[in-house]
Write a protein that holds these residues in place. Structure first.
Motif, short mmCIF file in Angstrom:
data_model
loop_
_atom_site.label_atom_id
_atom_site.label_comp_id
_atom_site.label_asym_id
_atom_site.label_seq_id
_atom_site.Cartn_x
_atom_site.Cartn_y
_atom_site.Cartn_z
N GLY A 1 0.78 -1.23 0.00
CA GLY A 1 0.00 0.00 0.00
C GLY A 1 0.81 1.27 0.00
O GLY A 1 0.25 2.37 0.02
N HIS B 1 1.24 1.08 -6.25
CA HIS B 1 0.89 0.58 -4.93
C HIS B 1 0.66 -0.92 -5.09
O HIS B 1 -0.10 -1.34 -5.98
CB HIS B 1 -0.37 1.25 -4.39
CG HIS B 1 -0.14 2.65 -3.92
ND1 HIS B 1 -1.15 3.43 -3.39
CD2 HIS B 1 0.97 3.41 -3.86
CE1 HIS B 1 -0.68 4.62 -3.06
NE2 HIS B 1 0.61 4.64 -3.34
N LYS C 1 0.12 -4.99 -3.22
CA LYS C 1 -0.25 -5.81 -2.07
C LYS C 1 -0.07 -7.28 -2.47
O LYS C 1 0.06 -7.61 -3.65
CB LYS C 1 -1.69 -5.56 -1.65
CG LYS C 1 -2.73 -5.83 -2.73
CD LYS C 1 -4.13 -5.44 -2.25
CE LYS C 1 -5.16 -5.65 -3.36
NZ LYS C 1 -6.52 -5.22 -2.94
N TYR D 1 -1.78 -1.39 -8.50
CA TYR D 1 -2.22 -0.45 -9.52
C TYR D 1 -1.19 0.66 -9.67
O TYR D 1 -0.40 0.95 -8.75
CB TYR D 1 -3.60 0.12 -9.19
CG TYR D 1 -3.66 0.92 -7.91
CD1 TYR D 1 -3.47 2.30 -7.90
CD2 TYR D 1 -3.95 0.30 -6.69
CE1 TYR D 1 -3.54 3.04 -6.74
CE2 TYR D 1 -4.03 1.03 -5.52
CZ TYR D 1 -3.82 2.39 -5.55
OH TYR D 1 -3.89 3.12 -4.38
N GLN E 1 -14.41 -6.59 -2.30
CA GLN E 1 -15.07 -5.39 -1.81
C GLN E 1 -16.52 -5.38 -2.28
O GLN E 1 -16.82 -5.04 -3.42
CB GLN E 1 -14.34 -4.13 -2.28
CG GLN E 1 -14.91 -2.84 -1.73
CD GLN E 1 -15.01 -2.85 -0.21
OE1 GLN E 1 -14.07 -3.28 0.47
NE2 GLN E 1 -16.12 -2.40 0.31
N ARG F 1 -7.15 -5.19 1.88
CA ARG F 1 -6.48 -3.90 1.71
C ARG F 1 -7.20 -3.05 0.67
O ARG F 1 -6.58 -2.48 -0.24
CB ARG F 1 -5.01 -4.09 1.35
CG ARG F 1 -4.20 -4.85 2.40
CD ARG F 1 -2.72 -4.86 2.07
NE ARG F 1 -2.16 -3.53 2.23
CZ ARG F 1 -1.61 -3.07 3.37
NH1 ARG F 1 -1.56 -3.85 4.44
NH2 ARG F 1 -1.11 -1.85 3.44
N ASN F 2 -8.52 -2.94 0.82
CA ASN F 2 -9.33 -2.20 -0.15
C ASN F 2 -8.99 -0.72 -0.12
O ASN F 2 -8.55 -0.19 0.90
CB ASN F 2 -10.82 -2.43 0.10
CG ASN F 2 -11.25 -1.94 1.47
OD1 ASN F 2 -11.61 -0.77 1.65
ND2 ASN F 2 -11.20 -2.82 2.48
N ARG F 3 -9.24 -0.04 -1.23
CA ARG F 3 -8.83 1.35 -1.38
C ARG F 3 -9.66 2.30 -0.52
O ARG F 3 -9.27 3.45 -0.32
CB ARG F 3 -8.91 1.78 -2.84
CG ARG F 3 -10.28 1.63 -3.48
CD ARG F 3 -10.27 2.14 -4.90
NE ARG F 3 -11.52 1.88 -5.60
CZ ARG F 3 -11.92 2.57 -6.65
NH1 ARG F 3 -11.20 3.56 -7.12
NH2 ARG F 3 -13.06 2.27 -7.25
N TYR F 4 -10.80 1.81 0.02
CA TYR F 4 -11.62 2.65 0.90
C TYR F 4 -11.18 2.54 2.36
O TYR F 4 -11.71 3.24 3.22
CB TYR F 4 -13.09 2.25 0.78
CG TYR F 4 -13.60 2.22 -0.64
CD1 TYR F 4 -13.87 3.40 -1.32
CD2 TYR F 4 -13.80 1.02 -1.31
CE1 TYR F 4 -14.33 3.39 -2.63
CE2 TYR F 4 -14.27 1.00 -2.62
CZ TYR F 4 -14.53 2.18 -3.27
OH TYR F 4 -14.98 2.16 -4.56
N HIS F 5 -10.27 1.62 2.62
CA HIS F 5 -9.76 1.38 3.98
C HIS F 5 -10.87 0.95 4.94
O HIS F 5 -10.87 1.31 6.11
CB HIS F 5 -9.04 2.62 4.52
CG HIS F 5 -7.96 3.12 3.62
ND1 HIS F 5 -6.80 2.41 3.38
CD2 HIS F 5 -7.88 4.25 2.85
CE1 HIS F 5 -6.03 3.09 2.53
NE2 HIS F 5 -6.67 4.19 2.19
#
Length: 760
Positions: A72, A136, A138, A165, A517, A703-707
């Protein structure tokens, strides 16, 4: 040779049963032990050697993974685009071969493969180019569900060590591009571009590209369903069948022409010239397919046969099969983790076993029919083990489709691709002809797929059932007249008659699926099934409804969904609905977004019903709280009188306050599926106090981008001593609520099905 190779394979497979890799020095110990054992038993020695070789390979394959504290974070990477970039709703995706990775002044040179996505990219990307990217990353992480595909196993054997990504940055630069970097994939990419430019888009045109270069990313999920229902999906993947047919055509043509020239025959036998031509065509076609496992197997077997022919030696089919199998296991023993390995070697072994040592039937049609019968019957256990289904009309469908594709579509597609060297117009004409011929077959296959009860869905809960079924198939494929042949039916009965357990009256089983997600949950009572949300749709050919929800429903032997609840219209909740409804009989749909369905009812407060002693009630929304996006989500309460489940979709604080004001007496629940995946826009303290759950379940991506879930929300539940589970960590989560109120420990799929390659 055959026994030794199978023993080596067993050793390789044994390692895959471990939850963690043994220390690498065991590979040396076992190799030495194998040499000693081989003096007394070559088979036992081969098994030990296979285990040792696979352990050594897996250890070095796993030598590098992204450091935990690098995940991340902004990283700088240098390397080569190692696959043809593909486009989806998330951006352009491709494999990237790392040469250098940097973070905070630390530089590593791992020579590993990663998978990258570039959102909103305007640059032209091509395979073989060397780039500097800011990314980034993961760890490679996949969903884990009953009946689902283990992406982590696939990624591990393919050498993919991280996903990530590309971050927009002016330092994202092309370093160089030379033809000698990934030259085969460059040719494949060029062919794909030419086919896309010159072949008009039709329903079947993506299959032409698939049959030429093996790229199938643009194929719609509905088309895959037609192929699975008819048992013909193997035809649209370049495999041994296509390689063999094209090699046979090359041999027939070259040998036939060669014989017409006495000078050539005197210099070199026509049969040898045909053999060399056949091998050359097989290698070229395999290269166009990217040297997939089935094409490697076909080329290796063909090579052994043709070398024997050139050397005037005679080798058996089992010998060639064993040599090819051993070569594949030596090149990459982890290919045993793939479905294509099992299907490729399994189908050829069946053909050899089913037709050798028998009196050959008269007429090519009867010979062809026997092979089809052997494959259709023999692959039943394997198809059920891998896909939880098998087609009941595959014999009829393949009897038409195989010669149609093999003798018409594939040769014309390859001829059209070859003609691009000379004329785009000529190439386009031939490709259009191939597409027209394929479209006729497609009408036939579509008709077959719409016949009632063409697919048998079944699960294999125990290994012994699969082994028993394989023994049964071996019996049934004995030569006609062999004593005890039909005793094989008895061995098939455990698999055919098995039915998964179901809840008792007053019981409810909840499974929150791991769909990344998003959200999808299934509630079972004794005779009914409810699906709450279906996860996201990620591309035209991939969504979680098809890849996770439907396989799970098949795994629990569900043929009908009594109620599909779609909480609201966000993609991560509604995206898989179309796939579920196209493959499963859905009796009724209730949602807060009825305009997205042909026939659906609103999920309004006050709607209640009872199934098998279990009560269901919608607590939200009302008619005046619709059209509020997340805050219009359906809220469903499930209760058996002793324990309760509260399913909340993506409601946020406004809806939570509405519920506390109007439904305070109905909010208490044993299990709460956290509103909005644990976003900080949810979890009003008074709402949490009224629900007072023992368990809270977060449905999120790793480890989604929205946290999600937000630390403040997690802390709120921790302060109330609520036990929290996150699908990103646990995989699918299953609770069994019984009528006595006695709680059982939840089933955490990732923990229960841990393997050494899984990152969780």
């Amino acid at each position: 040779m055959r026994a030794w190779t199978i023993a080596f394979l067993i050793g390789v497979v044994l390692l895959q049963q471990f939850t963690c890799l043994p220390a690498v020095y065991w590979s040396i110990v076992l190799a030495i032990l194998a040499l000693i054992i081989s003096r007394y038993s070559t088979v036992a020695g081969a098994c030990a050697l296979g285990f040792a070789w696979c352990l050594c390979y897996a250890y070095f394959h796993n030598a590098w993974t992204i450091p935990e504290d690098w995940q991340g974070k902004p990283l700088s990477v240098t390397g080569y685009i190692a696959s043809i970039p593909t486009s989806s709703v998330t951006g352009q995706a491709f494999l990237f071969s790392l040469r250098k990775i940097q973070f905070n002044g630390t530089t590593l040179a791992p020579h590993a493969m990663i998978k990258l996505t570039w959102r909103n990219n305007t640059s032209s990307l091509h395979v073989g180019e060397q780039w500097n990217f800011h990314v980034h990353l993961k760890k490679t992480y996949g969903t884990m569900n009953p009946g689902g595909f283990d992406y982590e196993a696939y990624a591990f054997q393919a050498g993919i060590r991280a996903n990530g990504y590309i971050v927009e940055n002016e330092k994202n630069t092309l370093v160089d591009s030379h033809w000698y970097h990934y030259p085969i994939d460059r040719v494949r990419e060029l062919l794909a571009e030419k086919i896309a430019t010159n072949l008009p888009a039709t329903q079947t045109s993506p299959w032409i590209t698939a049959l030429v270069i093996g790229e199938r990313h643009d194929i719609d999920e509905k088309d895959w369903q037609v192929l699975r229902s008819t048992g013909t999906n193997h035809l649209m993947a370049i495999a041994g069948l296509h390689i063999g047919l094209m090699a046979a055509l090359a041999h027939f043509f070259v040998a036939g022409v060669w014989r017409r020239f006495p000078y050539l025959v005197n210099k070199f036998p026509a049969v040898h010239a045909g053999a060399i031509a056949a091998l050359s065509v097989a290698l070229i076609y395999s290269a166009l397919a990217g040297f997939s496992i089935p094409t490697q197997r076909a080329c290796l077997m063909l090579t052994f046969f043709l070398l024997a022919l050139l050397m005037r030696k005679n080798i058996g089919a089992w010998y060639a099969w064993s040599c090819a199998l051993l070569c594949i296991l030596l090149i990459n023993p982890l290919t045993v983790l793939t479905e294509s390995f099992c299907l490729s070697f399994g189908s050829v072994a069946l053909i050899i076993y089913g037709v050798s040592g028998r009196i050959s039937p008269k007429g090519w049609w009867w010979q062809w029919g026997r092979i089809q019968w052997v494959i259709a019957l023999g692959l039943v256990p394997l198809s059920i083990a891998l896909f939880q289904q098998c087609s009941l009309i595959s014999f009829a469908a393949n009897s038409i489709a195989i010669p149609w594709v093999g003798f018409l579509v594939v040769p014309l597609s390859l001829l059209g691709s070859f003609l691009f060297i000379f004329s785009n117009h000529a190439a386009a004409f031939v490709l259009i002809l191939a597409d027209k011929i394929l479209s006729i077959l497609w009408l036939v296959l579509t008709w077959f797929s719409h016949l009632p009860n063409v697919v048998w869905y079944q699960t294999v809960p125990h290994l012994w059932m699969l082994i028993a079924a394989i023994i049964g198939i071996i019996f049934l494929l004995f030569p006609v007249g062999f004593p005890g042949r039909y005793f094989g039916i008895v061995w098939l009965l455990p698999l055919a008659l098995y039915k998964p357990a179901v809840p008792q009256p007053g019981e409810a089983w909840l499974t929150v699926l791991d769909i990344g997600q998003g959200l999808s949950a299934v509630v079972q009572t004794q005779t009914h099934t409810l699906v709450f949300d279906t996860g996201p749709r990620l591309s035209a050919s991939f969504d979680m409804g098809d890849s996770v929800v439907v396989p799970f429903l098949h795994a629990i032997n569900t043929r009908q969904v009594d109620l599909l609840v779609v909480s609201h219209s966000d993609n991560d909740h509604i995206g898989g609905a179309a796939a579920v409804m196209s493959q499963i009989n859905v009796l009724k749909v209730k949602t807060s977004a009825p305009t997205h369905f042909a026939h659906a009812d609103l999920c309004l407060r006050g709607d209640t019903w009872t199934w098998d002693g279990v009560n269901f009630s919608f607590l939200y929304p009302t008619k005046d709280t619709l059209n509020k996006n997340n805050d219009s989500s359906c809220v469903l309460r499930v209760s058996n009188g002793k324990q309760q489940i509260l399913m909340t979709g993506d409601i946020e604080k406004s809806a939570e306050k509405e519920l506390t004001a109007n439904e305070s007496d109905n909010l208490s629940a044993t299990i709460l599926i956290a509103p909005h995946h644990g976003s900080k826009t949810s979890a009003v303290k008074n709402f949490v106090n009224l629900v007072d759950p023992k368990y809270v379940l977060f449905a999120t991506g790793y480890r989604n981008r929205y946290h999600f879930p937000h630390p403040s929300v997690v802390k709120l539940y921790q302060e109330k001593n609520v036990i929290a589970y996150n699908t990103a960590d646990t995989g699918a989560i299953q609770f069994k609520l019984n009528s006595s109120g006695v709680e059982s420990a939840p089933g955490l799929y990732r923990k229960q099905h841990k393997h050494y390659w899984n990152n969780g």
